[in-house]
Design a protein around this motif. Structure first.
Motif, short mmCIF file in Angstrom:
data_model
loop_
_atom_site.label_atom_id
_atom_site.label_comp_id
_atom_site.label_asym_id
_atom_site.label_seq_id
_atom_site.Cartn_x
_atom_site.Cartn_y
_atom_site.Cartn_z
N GLU A 116 -0.14 -4.07 -14.52
CA GLU A 116 -1.19 -4.47 -13.59
C GLU A 116 -2.30 -3.44 -13.53
OE1 GLU A 116 -1.47 -7.33 -12.05
OE2 GLU A 116 0.38 -8.04 -12.96
N SER A 173 -3.43 2.28 1.78
CA SER A 173 -3.21 1.59 3.05
C SER A 173 -4.37 1.77 4.02
CB SER A 173 -1.92 2.09 3.71
OG SER A 173 -2.02 3.48 4.00
N SER A 178 -9.25 -4.85 -4.84
CA SER A 178 -8.24 -5.26 -5.82
C SER A 178 -7.40 -4.07 -6.27
CB SER A 178 -8.92 -5.93 -7.02
OG SER A 178 -9.85 -5.05 -7.65
N GLU A 202 -4.95 -3.29 -3.42
CA GLU A 202 -3.91 -4.32 -3.34
C GLU A 202 -2.84 -4.13 -4.41
OE1 GLU A 202 -1.88 -7.58 -1.85
OE2 GLU A 202 -3.48 -6.34 -1.01
N MET A 203 -3.25 -3.71 -5.59
CA MET A 203 -2.29 -3.47 -6.67
C MET A 203 -1.32 -2.36 -6.29
SD MET A 203 -3.13 -2.02 -10.46
CE MET A 203 -3.85 -0.56 -9.70
N ARG A 208 -0.68 -1.30 -3.26
CA ARG A 208 0.06 -1.70 -2.07
C ARG A 208 1.27 -2.57 -2.43
NH1 ARG A 208 -3.89 -3.97 0.28
NH2 ARG A 208 -4.76 -2.06 1.15
N LYS A 209 1.10 -3.46 -3.38
CA LYS A 209 2.21 -4.32 -3.81
C LYS A 209 3.33 -3.49 -4.43
CE LYS A 209 -0.33 -8.62 -4.66
NZ LYS A 209 -0.78 -9.60 -5.70
N TYR A 210 2.96 -2.49 -5.21
CA TYR A 210 3.97 -1.62 -5.82
C TYR A 210 4.72 -0.86 -4.73
CZ TYR A 210 5.97 1.99 -8.86
OH TYR A 210 6.83 2.84 -9.52
N VAL A 228 5.24 -1.73 -1.60
CA VAL A 228 6.13 -2.65 -0.87
C VAL A 228 7.38 -2.96 -1.69
CG1 VAL A 228 6.34 -5.00 0.02
CG2 VAL A 228 4.27 -3.68 0.49
N SER A 229 7.21 -3.19 -2.98
CA SER A 229 8.35 -3.53 -3.83
C SER A 229 9.36 -2.39 -3.92
CB SER A 229 7.86 -3.89 -5.24
OG SER A 229 7.01 -5.02 -5.21
#
Length: 276
Positions: free
Chosen positions: A131, A207, A256, A259-260, A262-264, A266-267
């Motif tokens: 990503e 964040s 964007s 967000e990339m 942030r997703k990592y 959270v996972s």
């Protein structure tokens, strides 16, 4: 010579496009080749970890360590869940340390559980890197589009504000006008640059929304100034379109990118919570 002919024949714009196109192609080729090699090595290590036992796991961990961020390694093994820096791969180093302890204690249940967690972390790392590569390619495309679009807007604006015959007589005024017109746009890229530098310096920078908010304020200032000053000018619609594309691309890249990451984040935290 019409305004459209001036735009299309502008040697400056052509040179800018060619420069950024060449830079983009060189960087993309390098990024693609290096990351392809790295991903291949990580995938091979994942396969080895999956079938590893107490005797063979050490080699897997050594090979893996060579492909991780060395700044995340803690020699004393004191990794705290709430202080882990995922971008330094601290969570992966921590799991490797847990595996090593399980080997030393001959604790097979913990060994197998940690292997699964480690493999999951590596899958997430591969996904994140993929990503990130796409995001960088997106930036390589969006940045020259934004700059060229803004340049077109400035040129249209100048020729709409100053008659073609009086250009030479108003060079100083045109220069001042361009600087004032471009200031919010320049500040947008300053914010973008600061945001990029925080990747290496600040933890959890993704964040925070202060840079996004400030960038949209500057977008509003730029577009608002055009609405106030240029709505009666010729080619107003063209000016607004070019500048709107240019300025909106900057906060889009910031959002964007955040967000990339942030997703990592959270996972990875989901796996940490499941382990605990």
């Amino acid at each position: 010579m019409s305004l459209i002919e001036v735009l299309l024949s502008s040697a400056v714009i052509v040179a800018v496009i060619q420069y950024f196109q060449g830079e983009k192609n060189n960087k993309l080729q390098y990024i693609t080749e290096e990351r392809a090699k790295w991903r291949k090595e990580i995938k091979e290590i994942i396969s080895e970890i999956r079938i590893a036992d107490f005797q063979t796991i050490e080699k897997c961990l050594t090979d893996l360590g060579k492909n991780l961020n060395a700044y995340g390694y803690c020699p004393d093994g004191r990794y705290e869940n709430d202080k882990l820096d995922f971008l330094k791969d601290e969570h992966i180093w921590r799991e490797m340390d847990i595996i090593q302890n399980a080997v030393n204690e001959h604790n097979m249940p913990n060994f197998e559980k940690s292997k699964k967690n480690l493999i999951h972390y590596l899958f997430l790392l591969l996904k994140f890197d993929w990503e990130r590569s796409k995001q960088e390619i997106k930036g390589e495309k969006a940045i020259p589009i934004s700059i060229v679009s803004f340049g077109m807007g400035v040129i249209v604006c100048v020729f709409s504000r100053f008659p073609l015959k009086s250009i030479q007589e108003n060079l100083i005024n045109i220069f001042i006008f361009i600087i004032a017109f471009s200031l919010p746009y320049i500040l947008l890229w300053v914010i973008y640059g600061i945001e990029r530098m925080q990747i290496l310096k600040a933890k959890d920078w993704y964040s925070k929304m202060d840079k996004v908010t400030l960038s949209f304020i500057l977008v509003g200032v730029e577009l608002g100034a055009i609405l106030i000053l240029a709505w009666k000018w010729k080619n107003f619609e063209m000016i607004f379109l070019f500048v709107a594309i240019a300025v909106l691309l900057v906060p889009y890249l910031i959002i964007s990118n955040q967000e990339m990451y942030r997703k990592y984040d959270v996972s990875v935290r989901k796996i940490l919570e499941r382990r605990n």
